[in-house]
Design a protein around this motif. Sequence first.
Motif, PDB file in Angstrom:
ATOM      1  N   THR A   1       0.821  -1.204   0.000  1.00  0.00           N
ATOM      2  CA  THR A   1       0.000   0.000   0.000  1.00  0.00           C
ATOM      3  C   THR A   1       0.859   1.260   0.000  1.00  0.00           C
ATOM      4  OG1 THR A   1      -0.121   0.313   2.399  1.00  0.00           O
ATOM      5  CG2 THR A   1      -1.669  -1.266   1.420  1.00  0.00           C
ATOM      6  N   ALA A   2       0.219   2.378  -0.334  1.00  0.00           N
ATOM      7  CA  ALA A   2       0.907   3.667  -0.270  1.00  0.00           C
ATOM      8  C   ALA A   2       1.262   4.034   1.157  1.00  0.00           C
ATOM      9  CB  ALA A   2       0.028   4.755  -0.880  1.00  0.00           C
ATOM     10  N   ALA A   3       0.605   3.396   2.129  1.00  0.00           N
ATOM     11  CA  ALA A   3       0.934   3.609   3.542  1.00  0.00           C
ATOM     12  C   ALA A   3       2.145   2.782   3.965  1.00  0.00           C
ATOM     13  CB  ALA A   3      -0.270   3.264   4.413  1.00  0.00           C
ATOM     14  N   GLN A   4       2.772   2.087   3.016  1.00  0.00           N
ATOM     15  CA  GLN A   4       4.007   1.324   3.234  1.00  0.00           C
ATOM     16  C   GLN A   4       3.800   0.080   4.096  1.00  0.00           C
ATOM     17  OE1 GLN A   4       6.795   2.868   1.396  1.00  0.00           O
ATOM     18  NE2 GLN A   4       4.864   3.760   0.746  1.00  0.00           N
ATOM     19  N   THR A   5       2.658  -0.561   3.923  1.00  0.00           N
ATOM     20  CA  THR A   5       2.384  -1.830   4.595  1.00  0.00           C
ATOM     21  C   THR A   5       1.764  -2.796   3.596  1.00  0.00           C
ATOM     22  OG1 THR A   5       0.229  -0.970   5.326  1.00  0.00           O
ATOM     23  CG2 THR A   5       2.052  -0.845   6.902  1.00  0.00           C
ATOM     24  N   PRO A   6       2.002  -4.103   3.758  1.00  0.00           N
ATOM     25  CA  PRO A   6       1.343  -5.065   2.873  1.00  0.00           C
ATOM     26  C   PRO A   6      -0.163  -5.115   3.142  1.00  0.00           C
ATOM     27  CG  PRO A   6       3.217  -6.052   4.040  1.00  0.00           C
ATOM     28  CD  PRO A   6       2.906  -4.755   4.710  1.00  0.00           C
ATOM     29  N   ALA A   7      -0.910  -5.559   2.172  1.00  0.00           N
ATOM     30  CA  ALA A   7      -2.359  -5.733   2.323  1.00  0.00           C
ATOM     31  C   ALA A   7      -2.798  -6.892   1.432  1.00  0.00           C
ATOM     32  CB  ALA A   7      -3.109  -4.460   1.944  1.00  0.00           C
ATOM     33  N   TYR A   8      -3.939  -7.480   1.778  1.00  0.00           N
ATOM     34  CA  TYR A   8      -4.494  -8.561   0.972  1.00  0.00           C
ATOM     35  C   TYR A   8      -5.171  -7.989  -0.266  1.00  0.00           C
ATOM     36  CZ  TYR A   8      -3.837 -11.378   5.186  1.00  0.00           C
ATOM     37  OH  TYR A   8      -3.291 -12.014   6.282  1.00  0.00           O
ATOM     38  N   LEU A   9      -4.951  -8.653  -1.401  1.00  0.00           N
ATOM     39  CA  LEU A   9      -5.628  -8.219  -2.629  1.00  0.00           C
ATOM     40  C   LEU A   9      -7.139  -8.324  -2.479  1.00  0.00           C
ATOM     41  CD1 LEU A   9      -3.360  -9.710  -5.428  1.00  0.00           C
ATOM     42  CD2 LEU A   9      -3.971  -7.300  -5.151  1.00  0.00           C
ATOM     43  N   LYS A  10      -7.577  -9.351  -1.760  1.00  0.00           N
ATOM     44  CA  LYS A  10      -9.006  -9.512  -1.479  1.00  0.00           C
ATOM     45  C   LYS A  10      -9.191  -9.370   0.036  1.00  0.00           C
ATOM     46  CE  LYS A  10      -9.746 -12.719  -5.329  1.00  0.00           C
ATOM     47  NZ  LYS A  10     -10.167 -14.099  -5.710  1.00  0.00           N
ATOM     48  N   PRO A  11      -9.784  -8.259   0.501  1.00  0.00           N
ATOM     49  CA  PRO A  11      -9.961  -8.077   1.945  1.00  0.00           C
ATOM     50  C   PRO A  11     -10.712  -9.217   2.618  1.00  0.00           C
ATOM     51  CG  PRO A  11     -10.426  -6.038   0.768  1.00  0.00           C
ATOM     52  CD  PRO A  11     -10.265  -7.105  -0.272  1.00  0.00           C
ATOM     53  N   SER A  12     -11.577  -9.876   1.865  1.00  0.00           N
ATOM     54  CA  SER A  12     -12.359 -10.975   2.432  1.00  0.00           C
ATOM     55  C   SER A  12     -11.508 -12.216   2.710  1.00  0.00           C
ATOM     56  CB  SER A  12     -13.512 -11.348   1.489  1.00  0.00           C
ATOM     57  OG  SER A  12     -13.002 -11.733   0.213  1.00  0.00           O
TER      58      SER A  12
ATOM     59  N   ALA B   1      -5.552   5.300   6.405  1.00  0.00           N
ATOM     60  CA  ALA B   1      -6.317   4.115   6.805  1.00  0.00           C
ATOM     61  C   ALA B   1      -7.183   3.637   5.640  1.00  0.00           C
ATOM     62  CB  ALA B   1      -7.179   4.429   8.018  1.00  0.00           C
ATOM     63  N   ALA B   2      -7.733   4.579   4.885  1.00  0.00           N
ATOM     64  CA  ALA B   2      -8.546   4.214   3.730  1.00  0.00           C
ATOM     65  C   ALA B   2      -7.700   3.521   2.667  1.00  0.00           C
ATOM     66  CB  ALA B   2      -9.220   5.462   3.143  1.00  0.00           C
ATOM     67  N   LEU B   3      -6.438   3.937   2.538  1.00  0.00           N
ATOM     68  CA  LEU B   3      -5.560   3.351   1.526  1.00  0.00           C
ATOM     69  C   LEU B   3      -4.798   2.129   2.036  1.00  0.00           C
ATOM     70  CD1 LEU B   3      -3.835   6.499  -0.048  1.00  0.00           C
ATOM     71  CD2 LEU B   3      -6.020   5.462  -0.641  1.00  0.00           C
TER      72      LEU B   3
ATOM     73  N   GLY C   1     -11.929  -0.499   7.904  1.00  0.00           N
ATOM     74  CA  GLY C   1     -12.463   0.782   8.327  1.00  0.00           C
ATOM     75  C   GLY C   1     -11.493   1.471   9.263  1.00  0.00           C
ATOM     76  N   ALA C   2     -11.894   2.636   9.739  1.00  0.00           N
ATOM     77  CA  ALA C   2     -11.073   3.403  10.680  1.00  0.00           C
ATOM     78  C   ALA C   2     -11.955   3.862  11.830  1.00  0.00           C
ATOM     79  CB  ALA C   2     -10.447   4.606   9.979  1.00  0.00           C
ATOM     80  N   GLU C   3     -11.342   3.974  13.006  1.00  0.00           N
ATOM     81  CA  GLU C   3     -12.045   4.464  14.195  1.00  0.00           C
ATOM     82  C   GLU C   3     -11.482   5.823  14.557  1.00  0.00           C
ATOM     83  OE1 GLU C   3     -12.069   4.783  18.779  1.00  0.00           O
ATOM     84  OE2 GLU C   3     -10.398   4.631  17.359  1.00  0.00           O
ATOM     85  N   ILE C   4     -12.384   6.770  14.882  1.00  0.00           N
ATOM     86  CA  ILE C   4     -11.967   8.088  15.358  1.00  0.00           C
ATOM     87  C   ILE C   4     -12.752   8.423  16.620  1.00  0.00           C
ATOM     88  CG2 ILE C   4     -11.324   8.930  13.061  1.00  0.00           C
ATOM     89  CD1 ILE C   4     -13.956  10.564  13.073  1.00  0.00           C
ATOM     90  N   ASP C   5     -12.188   9.311  17.439  1.00  0.00           N
ATOM     91  CA  ASP C   5     -12.849   9.777  18.653  1.00  0.00           C
ATOM     92  C   ASP C   5     -13.368  11.191  18.415  1.00  0.00           C
ATOM     93  OD1 ASP C   5     -11.998   7.490  20.384  1.00  0.00           O
ATOM     94  OD2 ASP C   5     -10.025   8.288  19.902  1.00  0.00           O
TER      95      ASP C   5
END
Length: 482
Positions: free
Chosen positions: A72-83, A109-111, A116-120
């Motif tokens: 990802t652009a956030a410099q972390t791996p991610a699954y091609l299929k989130p499911s 977080a979106a990228l 999802g993301a949690e905010i206070d």
Amino acid sequence: MKLSQWLLCATALLALAGCSSSDRANHFKDEVPGLDFLPLGAEGRVFKLSNYTPQEVQDIQYALNSRGLYWTAAQTPAYLKPSQCPIDIYAHRGHYNYPENSASGVFMAALGGFDGAEIDVMLTRDGYWVAHHDSYTGRATGRHDGERFRMSRIDGDEWNTLVVRDKEGHLTNERAPYVIDMFKQWSNSFYPGQQLNIEIKEDADIVELSQLLRMARSTLPNGSYFFSSMEFDVLKKLRELDKHVYLGYVWEPHPTSIALAKQTARKAARSDVLYQKYQRQVNWVSDYEARKRSRGKSQKHSANTVRQALGSNSGLHVDIRSFVGAPTIYSRSKQAGLQRVATYSINGTDYHQSQLVALKKARRSLPDETIMDTSKFEACHRLYPQLTKKTHSYQPVTDYGRAIMRLPDDADFNRLDEQVMYLADNHYLSATGRVLTLNKTSIKAPKRRTTKTTATSTQTIFIPKDETLSLDSTPINIEIPN
């Protein structure tokens, strides 16, 4: 990431807002060629934020792709299929590598491959909803002159003087956001299926909640957000205002978790190094004590009470220690008709992850959702390392690509530079941080003489039948340094 880079990214995706997926794919030329099969949030597509060469980025992406992953652009791996991962992972206060409760944190977080993301969210004295967690400014937000404000007394003009701090505690040029800023950022950045968890930290009245709900409805697409709170009355008021939105009732933490957090806070308050490491726990303890004193006796409402008051589109959000200690918590919540059971921890992400692993080993039900300070990939990888098995062959052309293709399924795919060095000596770093030989069958870790650490507890925890649970404990006063 520098603020200028983030603004470039945000501008790029703002330009894509409202476009269909096919329109988005054709709107920009990729920074690195040959990556149009990857999501737009992938490194090297709309933007390239790493220091790797285009050839290295392409090679990394192709090698990861052979394992069902992308970078990802956030410099972390991610699954091609989130499911691929059966648990939903939410970014706690935004992406963990970026300032908490910030527009940049929500954007990344979106990228970042999260669900999802949690905010206070909190109110200023003059009625503005802002994104903030602590009862005081100074830790996650601050001013160059060091002045701090009590959130119950701050007004909009004073809020405008604050900026967010980065993960090292340094003040940035990014201003402390209003909630409407966060909503707009999420609306312009999120991908289908992702949701923003809006946790309300205020005992707000129905007029104030109506204002918050109007902002959400006017800014966020339907289904892209929900609300949660530890204040049960707040959720009941929200249900009066909206019959359909999901509402998550947050149980207060397990007494042992509170005691351990206090213990950590006492140590951290005497050490700058420990304070920086455990600053979230330190502020959570002081804020928890303040909220507890203001509202009196603590409560935990049962799954049946939550279902009756909030309807079926609601759920329990509980401390992982409570979840582990209650073997029937998941089944009883589902029997009551609740939609979700989520977990969080005030004792750190490592502890949270270890307990999920213990639950899986004990063949216990896992939560539907977790809120964590780590990526979805890292959280799921410890539970399901087999998800990184190679699905097709690829001939890499750089050291990074070759490392990815050689690494076992349980390897840490975040630390590629280190993996290249370890692999040269026939070793690798596992996802749990251990250094292992490439052929693990040649060594075995010695068995430790410890009690069995499966998903059990010496204390029996259960979903109460509408009774009040006392979480009284001796409060402590902590002086938080500026």
